[in-house]
Design an enzyme around this catalytic site. Structure first.
Site, PDB file in Angstrom:
ATOM      1  N   HIS A  40       3.549   1.139  -2.711  1.00  0.00           N
ATOM      2  CA  HIS A  40       2.891   1.914  -1.649  1.00  0.00           C
ATOM      3  C   HIS A  40       3.859   2.341  -0.544  1.00  0.00           C
ATOM      4  O   HIS A  40       3.472   3.047   0.382  1.00  0.00           O
ATOM      5  CB  HIS A  40       1.693   1.144  -1.080  1.00  0.00           C
ATOM      6  CG  HIS A  40       2.054   0.087  -0.081  1.00  0.00           C
ATOM      7  ND1 HIS A  40       2.055  -1.266  -0.382  1.00  0.00           N
ATOM      8  CD2 HIS A  40       2.418   0.173   1.219  1.00  0.00           C
ATOM      9  CE1 HIS A  40       2.407  -1.946   0.700  1.00  0.00           C
ATOM     10  NE2 HIS A  40       2.633  -1.102   1.679  1.00  0.00           N
TER      11      HIS A  40
ATOM     12  N   ASP B 166       1.135  -2.963  -7.293  1.00  0.00           N
ATOM     13  CA  ASP B 166       1.861  -2.382  -6.161  1.00  0.00           C
ATOM     14  C   ASP B 166       3.326  -2.850  -6.167  1.00  0.00           C
ATOM     15  O   ASP B 166       3.784  -3.550  -5.275  1.00  0.00           O
ATOM     16  CB  ASP B 166       1.146  -2.813  -4.862  1.00  0.00           C
ATOM     17  CG  ASP B 166       1.721  -2.127  -3.631  1.00  0.00           C
ATOM     18  OD1 ASP B 166       2.523  -1.192  -3.794  1.00  0.00           O
ATOM     19  OD2 ASP B 166       1.359  -2.547  -2.511  1.00  0.00           O
TER      20      ASP B 166
ATOM     21  N   SER C 166       5.700  -5.375   4.123  1.00  0.00           N
ATOM     22  CA  SER C 166       5.307  -4.967   2.770  1.00  0.00           C
ATOM     23  C   SER C 166       6.531  -4.746   1.894  1.00  0.00           C
ATOM     24  O   SER C 166       7.541  -4.222   2.352  1.00  0.00           O
ATOM     25  CB  SER C 166       4.553  -3.637   2.818  1.00  0.00           C
ATOM     26  OG  SER C 166       3.300  -3.822   3.362  1.00  0.00           O
TER      27      SER C 166
END
Ligand SMILES: *[C@@H]1O[C@H](CO)[C@@H](O)[C@H](O)[C@H]1NC(C)=O
Ligand SMILES: *[C@@H]1O[C@H](CO)[C@@H](O)[C@H](O)[C@H]1NC(C)=O
Ligand SMILES: *[C@@H]1O[C@H](CO)[C@@H](O)[C@H](O)[C@H]1NC(C)=O
Ligand SMILES: *[C@@H]1O[C@H](CO)[C@@H](O)[C@H](O)[C@H]1NC(C)=O
Ligand SMILES: *[C@@H]1O[C@H](CO)[C@@H](O)[C@H](O)[C@H]1NC(C)=O
Length: 757
Positions: A512, A562, A684
């Site tokens: 992402h 992801d 992330s």
């Protein structure tokens, strides 16, 4: 205590303690005690037994003797010169013997700083160093130059500076012998034989004056290479029987390596409650713990008597307990002068004999490490005992192979050691050194702290330059050397993510972080060096990653799969600052987990993720600094309540948590049983990792979270009851990882990671 003074100011700033006495009253006289161009120190004034040590600036040595002992009323041993001592410039042994080549310049004496160059005659191939410089420790830089015609079975073994060689034939069984010029001592092998495998037996000889020393850098380099050869071989034992699980337990607890450490307690190495010895042994055990093998240890202190600090037969002979025992050991009164090395080695021989009776020596390597700063032959030569140890090894492994199973290393410190005696005792192996001579105790401890940096272990995953909480010498970068920062233009703004080096060529991060099919506007850099951009080739998104896949199932944004792999243009140079983290199901990570190399991927997962709560960490950015955050992965009974909180996700995008948080996610966060840290937006893509035996194994990629608690700069952010983070479980991404990082990958000149099934 013997004072440790070094004029090598690099180390002095950090490590030295000065104890210089000026005027003293005692039984020995101060006549002739002065030294021109240097200083002296006394260990116990002018009293009997006191040691007079001379210190010269770097590049000089005390002449005629570096040390004298007050042996009785007005009796220095050796005698002091009337006119006092002097500091003389260090000279290096004569480098001008080169068969079939030319040396320039040819001088009658070579002093510190003099250069030489070497060239071969036509038709000969040059090996070694083409130019060398005489160093302040009395040794030439680089390696012995060799001119070889290529016609022998073995390559010409060369002639080290200061030596003469007899023997010119280079076929199997041919022998060469060496002698050093007058006044130099020969260390290494006096005689070498050309072996079937094309190498010469023994180790290259060198000719030294008494005042030469090894630098800590040299020692660290040679010792770590040698030790690593042992450990790598020992760790690669595949001959064990029994079930998988049993194997892994054996590997973790059994030990195919026995390490005997003998500390000379008559000098300063052992004094002050073993502080220095503890530091060395601790660093050594620390270093060894990076390997797959768990050795058994015996630790002895020896003076005129032998004291057992750790018994190899006790259950406490494994690393953690060893350190504890050594720590608890306090040093008593030294029992008499001098030290009886024979006695210590005899004790070791006895232990080995018991193992032999138990038939436990067959596939076990024996390593003996002796630390000494005194005359080790007070109890007579130790050679007969070493011969008995060799004989024992020969009985078990045969004449051909026994040397592979035995390594005897000596670390000699200071001016008082007997090099030639020690040279007889140490192992002699091709391209390895087993005898190291250091100037001070402090330099010795420095060697052990430096070892990890020098070692080839840089190729191993999950290592870091981290000697524990109290080590302030390591930078953040050295402690967390895999962390990469990524920014990518998505929509109209830059998105920031973390990534992890998983090999010198690849960075693992979250899908992402990029927009679909993104080919530009991506910046990759080492954390902390954002201005240096790493060139990249390609972003590979997991083929099943699709944010909108479950829109109709009550999941507005779906983050399964992801993960993304970023392919750098070239290998990053592995160093103290840059090293890969381990990823699951690679041979290297299986070893890092302390498991046997035949362990399957599934078995590794079961081993690492086997509890309800598994402690894990990840790196977060706080005001441009790295912060390590701690969490617990919720598994089994703890998992359900953790993933259910997805329903409470900010912005209300999830109506069905089972659909949103699939089996591919790991869950952390919350306040049960303890308040945990929580991930921030820029975290992330970063690695969620476990620490096993000081090695880091990444198990997850940070993907998304229920709440964003990191606004403002209140760090480190702690969790609320419902703030949970979800991470992609790498054990479930094996095909993707293997396809791109393993042997079938599309990249050329890249050393693939080895995956297990
Ligand atoms: C060797 O070093 C000494 C001392 O620095 C210097 O005086 C001398 O010129 C050097 N000799 C050569 C040939 O470089
Ligand atoms: C060694 O440790 C003991 C107990 O911890 C202490 O009493 C003693 O003073 C220490 N000795 C030295 C030389 O530091
Ligand atoms: C040193 O140890 C050996 C072996 O235990 C013993 O035979 C010898 O007598 C000892 N020497 C001294 C001086 O204590
Ligand atoms: C991305 O690439 C795939 C395959 O080449 C293509 O089918 C898809 O339409 C592309 N998506 C966008 C947004 O360009
Ligand atoms: C929810 O939306 C707000 C506003 O767009 C945003 O700042 C916040 O980060 C979002 N929360 C999460 C968990 O994505």
């Amino acid at each position: 205590m013997r004072p440790a003074i070094s004029w090598n100011f690099l180390y002095c700033l950090l490590l030295c303690t000065f104890t210089v006495y000026s005027s003293e009253v005692g039984v020995c006289s101060t006549d002739g005690m002065s030294i021109q161009g240097g200083k002296y120190s006394l260990s116990n004034g002018l009293n009997v037994g006191s040691e007079l040590l001379y210190h010269c600036p770097d590049g000089y040595y005390p002449y005629p003797n570096p040390m004298h002992r007050c042996a009785g009323p007005n009796r220095w041993s050796p005698k002091l010169r009337e006119q006092g001592s002097e500091c003389r410039v260090v000279t290096c042994p004569d480098p001008s013997e080169l068969r079939n080549g030319m040396v320039s310049p040819v001088l009658s004496i070579y002093v510190v700083g003099n250069h030489t160059t070497y060239e071969c005659f036509d038709g000969y191939t040059f090996y070694g160093s083409a130019s060398r410089v005489c160093q302040s420790n009395g040794k030439w830089s680089g390696d012995t130059p060799i001119c070889d015609y290529g016609s022998g079975h073995c390559r010409d073994p060369g002639i080290p500076p200061g030596a003469k060689r007899n023997g010119n034939l280079l076929d199997i069984g041919d022998r060469v012998t060496y002698e050093c010029s007058l006044g130099l001592m020969l260390l290494g092998s006096k005689e070498r034989t050309c072996l079937e495998d094309g190498h010469w037996s023994g180790t290259e000889p060198s000719c030294y004056k008494k005042h030469y020393y090894d630098t800590p850098e040299e020692v660290s380099k040679y010792f770590s290479t040698s030790l690593e050869n042992r450990l790598a071989i020992s760790g690669l034992d595949d001959n064990m029987d029994g079930q998988q699980v049993q194997k892994s337990i054996q590997m973790r607890q059994g030990g195919k390596l026995h390490i005997y450490i003998a500390l000379d307690t008559s000098g300063s190495i052992g004094q002050k409650n073993f502080t220095l010895a503890k530091e060395c042994v601790q660093a050594l055990i620390n270093q060894i713990s990076f390997f797959e093998i768990t050795p058994k240890y015996e630790i002895l202190g020896f003076a005129s008597e032998v004291t057992e600090i750790v018994d190899i037969f006790s259950p406490a002979s494994h690393s953690d307990e060893v350190l504890k025992n050594l720590n608890d050991f306090t040093y008593g009164k030294s029992k008499g002068m001098g030290s009886n090395l024979s006695k210590a080695l005899k004790k070791i021989l006895e232990k080995m004999s018991v193992f032999k009776e138990r038939k436990e020596l067959q596939d076990t390597h024996q390593v003996i490490l002796v630390f000494t700063d005194g005359k080790t032959n007070m109890g007579g030569s130790a050679e007969p005992i070493v011969i008995q140890i060799r004989d024992l090894m020969k009985k078990i492994h045969g004449e051909q192979n026994w040397q592979e199973y035995l390594d005897i290393y000596f670390f000699g410190v200071g001016a008082d050691i007997n090099e030639q005696e020690i040279n007889k005792l140490v192992s002699k192996k091709n391209s390895e050194k087993h005898f190291y001579k250091l100037r001070t105790d402090r330099e010795l401890t420095y060697v052990f702290k430096m070892i990890i940096d020098e070692s080839n272990s840089v190729g191993l995953c999950g290592l870091s330059w981290d000697h524990g909480k109290d080590d302030f010498t390591a930078t953040k970068r050295q402690k967390y050397p895999w962390v990469v920062k990524i920014s990518a233009m998505v929509g109209n703004e830059w998105k920031y993510c973390m990534g992890a080096l998983v090999s010198p060529r690849f960075v693992l991060t979250a899908a992402h972080c990029f927009k679909e099919n993104q080919t530009d506007e991506i910046r990759v850099s080492i954390f902390g060096q954002e201005d240096i951009k790493l060139e990249w080739d390609q972003v590979i998104i997991h083929p099943e990653y699709d944010v909108y896949k479950k829109k109709d199932k009550g999941v507005d944004e779906f983050y399964d799969y992801d993960v993304a792999i970023l392919n750098l243009k070239s290998d990053i140079t592995i160093s103290k600052e840059n090293r890969p983290i381990c990823i699951p199901c690679t041979v290297s990570s299986i070893r890092a987990a302390g498991l046997h190399s035949s362990t399957t991927c599934k078995a590794q997962e079961e081993f690492l993720l086997d509890k309800n709560l598994v402690p894990a960490s990840f790196m977060s950015e706080k005001k441009r600094n790295m912060v390590e955050k701690e969490v617990k992965i919720k598994l089994k009974d703890m998992r359900e309540s953790c993933i259910k909180d997805a329903l409470k996700a900010e912005n209300g995008t999830i109506k069905n948590y089972i659909e949103a948080v699939t089996e591919n996610f790991l869950c952390t966060g919350g306040i049960q049983p303890k308040v945990e840290h929580v991930a921030c937006k820029g975290d992330s893509g970063g690695a969620l990792y476990l620490t096993n035996q000081k090695r880091r194994i990444q198990v997850g990629v940070i993907s998304w979270g229920v709440a964003d608690l990191c606004k403002g700069d209140k760090h480190p952010q702690t969790s609320t009851e419902i703030s949970r983070d979800y991470h992609i479980n790498l054990f479930r991404m094996q095909k993707f990882l293997k396809d791109h990082l393993g042997e079938k990958n599309f990249v050329t000149d890249y050393e693939p990671l080895k995956f297990v099934d």
